[in-house]
Every structure is written in structure tokens, then in C-alpha cells.
Scaffold this active site. Sequence first.
Site, PDB file in Angstrom:
ATOM      1  N   ASP A  70      -4.198  11.793   8.666  1.00 12.30           N
ATOM      2  CA  ASP A  70      -2.994  10.711   8.971  1.00 12.30           C
ATOM      3  C   ASP A  70      -3.412  11.560  10.273  1.00 12.30           C
ATOM      4  O   ASP A  70      -3.240  13.102  10.307  1.00 12.30           O
ATOM      5  CB  ASP A  70      -2.566  11.245   8.227  1.00 12.30           C
ATOM      6  CG  ASP A  70      -2.083   9.980   7.057  1.00 12.30           C
ATOM      7  OD1 ASP A  70      -2.554   9.093   7.597  1.00 12.30           O
ATOM      8  OD2 ASP A  70      -2.959  10.590   6.025  1.00 12.30           O
ATOM      9  N   GLU A 110       1.143  -1.637   0.441  1.00 15.94           N
ATOM     10  CA  GLU A 110       0.495  -0.252   0.263  1.00 15.94           C
ATOM     11  C   GLU A 110       0.801   1.063  -0.109  1.00 15.94           C
ATOM     12  O   GLU A 110       1.511   1.243   1.193  1.00 15.94           O
ATOM     13  CB  GLU A 110      -0.774   0.381   1.295  1.00 15.94           C
ATOM     14  CG  GLU A 110      -1.622   0.967   1.575  1.00 15.94           C
ATOM     15  CD  GLU A 110      -3.393   1.019   0.557  1.00 15.94           C
ATOM     16  OE1 GLU A 110      -3.480  -0.430   0.531  1.00 15.94           O
ATOM     17  OE2 GLU A 110      -3.191   2.221   0.022  1.00 15.94           O
ATOM     18  N   TYR A 147     -10.556  -1.694   1.995  1.00 16.30           N
ATOM     19  CA  TYR A 147      -9.767  -0.996   2.873  1.00 16.30           C
ATOM     20  C   TYR A 147     -10.957  -0.554   4.612  1.00 16.30           C
ATOM     21  O   TYR A 147     -11.616   0.389   4.391  1.00 16.30           O
ATOM     22  CB  TYR A 147      -9.564  -0.057   3.102  1.00 16.30           C
ATOM     23  CG  TYR A 147      -8.140   1.304   3.143  1.00 16.30           C
ATOM     24  CD1 TYR A 147      -7.837   0.188   5.031  1.00 16.30           C
ATOM     25  CD2 TYR A 147      -6.928   0.844   3.426  1.00 16.30           C
ATOM     26  CE1 TYR A 147      -7.496   1.235   6.160  1.00 16.30           C
ATOM     27  CE2 TYR A 147      -5.827   1.291   3.849  1.00 16.30           C
ATOM     28  CZ  TYR A 147      -5.928   1.850   5.592  1.00 16.30           C
ATOM     29  OH  TYR A 147      -4.732   2.087   6.411  1.00 16.30           O
TER      30      TYR A 147
END
Lengths: 397, 269
Positions: B57, B46, B171
Site C-alpha cells: 500500500d 472489498e 483481482y
Amino acid sequence: MTTASWERTFGELCYGGSYVPESLVHVLDEVQKAFLTAIDDPAFVSRLDKLHREFGGRETPTIRADNLSERWGTGLFLKREDLVHGGAHKLNSTIGQILLAEYMGKTRIISETGAGQHGVATAMTAAKFGLPTDVYMGVVDIERQHSNVRRMQLHGARVIPVSTGRGTLKDAINEAMRDWITNVGESYHCFGTAAGPFPYPSLVKHFQRVIGDEARRQMLEGHGALPTDVIACIGGGSNAIGTYTAFLDDPDVRLWAAEPAGTGLDGTNHAAALTRGSVGVFHGMKSLWLQNEDGQIAPTHSIAAGLDYPGVGPELVELMERGRLGVITVTDSEAVEAFEVLSQAEGIIPAFESAHALAATWKLAKEDRDRTMLMCLSGRGDKDLESYWKLSEGNDE
Amino acid sequence: MNRFHTLFRDPDARAFIPFFTLGDPDWETSLRIIDSAVQAGADALELGFPFADPISDGPTNQKSMARALRAGSTFDSCTLLVAEVRNRFPELPISLLLYYNLLFCQEREGYRKLAEAGVDAIVISDLPMEESAYHVDCLKSNGLGCVHMVAPNTPRDRARTLFDESDAFTYVISRFGTTGADSRLSDATIEHVTRLRAVTEKPYAVGFGISHPDFVRQIWDTGANGVIVGSHFSSMIEHNPDAPEVAIEGICAFIAEVKSHSEARPVTL
């Protein structure tokens, strides 16, 4: 029937939308549903109205700026959002949003702020509601708007410094969104402007349209006619869309946006997203963004922290592209000059943000004297005095 | 044929998928790190394109992306890096993780370039299904697999649709919050991931917060087909700025340990 004007996207290019991580999809859906229920709930509407009157000090007057009108040979009217409790239009939105948060049973408020005005409005509203509040603020903004930091803290909010990026509004929004992704259950994100993912552009507009609704009526009652031109400054655009909305169906009323040109439109020392932005997707929406060819969001600059943002609300982009909204860019120094002019001629110290609107108004007056101009004086300038004094000292040396 | 389909042909597959930011800390070192991870036994990759404002993030990957950008990473340099990885490992499944603006700005041509570089599938961290029509169309016309994300608060019916609409794999986000290594694996994560196995028979990989070989094994044991570890490796790169070989050694040791578990199915009594 719902009382909100409610659009997920704007125009053929579908500006707006909701480009968020999957964790927020359900949360935004929840906000939208609660909002649509609340604004048709008489109990919610009457509490909102009471808060506007008793806590916010509405309605605010629209006054004729006699001295400037005479000097410029034109009619100049000011919608006095600087007189709203807290010193800026931001409270219109925070009252609505935090009332909604309570309605939804949320127990914590997350927010971000640039100039500190939205942070202060959030902190004072949350204090009234007894809700704990975390406000994210860029370190550069903390430095230039220190008095607002202390005001937020006095109201019991925690101000969390953000040092990533350039340490301004964009970076503060990044952190607020990260917090929200992490604490989706109990927290409500009190968003500062009519931008971001759906439903925020429509939700914030709904709570801010009181500016234009009042001003339109006040112009008709006090002046006997609608203005020929309506002017507001644009960061994300909440005071602008709040002012324009009442006039959208008046085709003879021209709408103008004052955009921050910083130290000039060449390079990256400005935040003129409508003028220089390109289509992109960021902070939950498709809009115009200042960015490089690779899609990295550009650093921005404006002397007005509240305008120092690389994007703009999606509805404003659509209004501009279909020719309904004209854009006038204003540099830092033009804004500071307008700041002094209003202080001296009318006894009103405008926020640096609102000074951009006045500078644009001034440009219009020079172009054509036969106008009746209504400008949204979105906030008062006490918060900018330190910066102004530093600037004047710098110029004296 | 999409290489992920081959990887997940066995429904009991236990794939380990490391995540790396392309170009962190620089192009050449990034290639060395990725190359070593594959040599050490990674089943797929990935790979993230660095974005300066990555709202999904946490601090570790933010810094990783900042390092990559400081070293001069661009869309084209990242694509070139992927092409080089593909060149070295023709059979390896490669998925990309991007923030939507990076791809949106490239328009259709960007998808063509990625397909040409040998990418198998793409996941976008800030593009929900409702906004994805154009993106999905571009993926399909270039033979790229679509990977949707499923979050802990995704309702069951919606999760089912996301699984159905995903090609390659889905995912699964392990928990609320941004990316970042956690010191423990919460019961809520295990429950959430376990519940999803009953929703679909299609393959999915779980990411966010997984930082220990034991956590990888526990996630596999819930029936997940793949586990993604990223921030933990970014942190190794961050802490060895002058000694990338130390980071590489740590990454490879982690993968070797994880792979030693991957053969052993849980014993059911």
C-alpha cells in the site's frame, strides 16, 4: 552441479518460503535463476574473488584475544570482519549482490539500512560499479548513525528518510519493498540480511559464508584445533549464518546466537525474536516474529541499530528449534560494558552489534572456562562513538 | 452459493466495487461510510483489515490503516463490522483484502469466524499461489471463495492458472507499484487489462490507481467485469477528519456518477 546450498524452506514447519505480492514473484524468480547461473560461471566467480581481495581487503585474520583470554581464563579468538573495507561484514554480501545485479543488467540499486553499515557497504560497492543507489533508512536510525548517513551520501547514494512506524530497520525494509514493487524492471533490491523472501536467505548466506570458511581454516592452521564454541550476534542474522555454515557439520562445535534484549525482555523494549517471537509471515518469509496476538508486528528496541529488527532469518530459527543453535540474550547495558572491555583490553572498538556477541561470549566464559571460543567481530564501532559518548555523559550527570 | 457468482453470472456485468479499510476512521463511522456506499449503488464490497506494515500500500492507505488501528481495530472488531454490514445487506457480495499474517495468526478458527460473519471471498496481498496450499484448504473447508491476484508482469500461462484457481473472481493489479490514486490512466494499464480478456472468460476485477469515474468506465470498456476504487475514498476520509459526512457525500457522488455509466455498453461499429 551447483555450488550453492539452496533451500526454499527450512525444517518441517517450512520457515522461509516466499510470501510476496504477485508483482515480485517473477522478479524473485529472475534473481534466483541469475544467481544459480552466475555462481557456476567462472568469470563471475573470479571477479567476485578479485573484488573480495582487492576491494574488500579479504581475507580477514582470526586473532587470539590474548588479554581477554588471560583475564577470562579461556581461549578467545576473534574473526576480524571489522577489518573488511567499510568496517563490517556487510560488504561480503553487497559485493556479491551488486556484481549479480550487473550480471542481470540492472541499472539501479535499492537498499535499506538499520545501523547504516549495509547502506554504506551498498553505497561504496555501487559507487565502484557506477550504479545509482537509493538507500531507505529510518529517521531514528538516521539520528543515531549520522556519520554513516554522510558516508553513504559521499559515495553518491541518496538516503531516503523513513518516518513511518518507529522509524527503524523494519520500516526502512517496508519502503524498500514498496520501491521494488514499483520499479521492478530496472532495479535490484540489495537486501541487507539473510532473511526476506526466497532466494535471499540462501543468496546472502552464500556470499557471507566466507566468514566461517576462512575462520574454520584459520583456527585449524593457527590454533591446531576447531573452536568448542562459535558465537555471533543476531539481527536478521547474516554474519551469524555466514559464520556458522562452515561449522554445521562439526557436531562438537557449539553454535551460539547473541540476541538483543534491549532494556529487558519484559515489554517491547527488546528485539529478541528467537527468544520471544512467535511464528508469523512478514517481509516475505515465515519465521519467528515479535508480534501481538492479532499478528501486528511489534515495535522493537536495541541500542544496536543493526539488531533492532522484529524478525530473524528462517534458517536460524530451524537451527535453534532442532537444538543446533543456543541463544543468549544480551541487554543494552551488557553490550555497552562489553564495548568498553574490548576497547580497553584489546585495543579494538567493536560495533554495538558485535559487542552483543562479546557480552554473550563473556557469559559463556563465566559458565565454563574450559572453552575455545570463536567470536565473529562483525563490525567496528566508530559509527557508535557518538551514541556511546552521549550515553556516558548521561550517566555522569 | 457464493454471492460473487450471482453478481458475475452476466458476462457483461459492469460491477463497481469500492474498497474501504475496516474501522477507518473508527468503527461507527466506518459502518456509516460503508452503508452509504452500498445505498449509493456499490455492487459489491472489498473490505481491508488494517495492518500496521502494509507493504503493498501507498501512503494514503497506509494512513487509512494507521487511523483504523489507532481507533482500536482488531481482527475481532473488523469481523464484527463485516457481520453488521452483512446483516444490513444480505445479498451483497463481500470480499476481504488482508495481509497474510493477520489470518495466519488466527489459524483455521479465523477462517471459520469470517465465514460466519458472511464473507464471500478473500484476497491476500502477500500470498502468491506457491505458498497458498494451507490457505486455500482453509477457504474451501469454510465455503469461502479464493481470489488470486494477477500482476502486469505475471506470465500468460501463470495468469491462466491464477484465473482458473480463483473462485468468486480474480483481482487484476492495474500497474506496478503500491495502491494509490493516479492522476491519469496509463496506456500500459489499458493494454495490460485488455490483453487479459483474451486469456480468460472468468470474471475479474481491476484495482490500483483508479481515481476517476472516467477511468472506471475506460477499464470496464476493456472487458473487465469489475473495477475497484480504494485510495481515492481513503483520501476523502483523510481530508475530512472532523466532517465524515463530507467524505460520505463525495464517495456517494462518485458512485452515483460511475453507476450512471454502468448500463451503457460501448458502441461497437
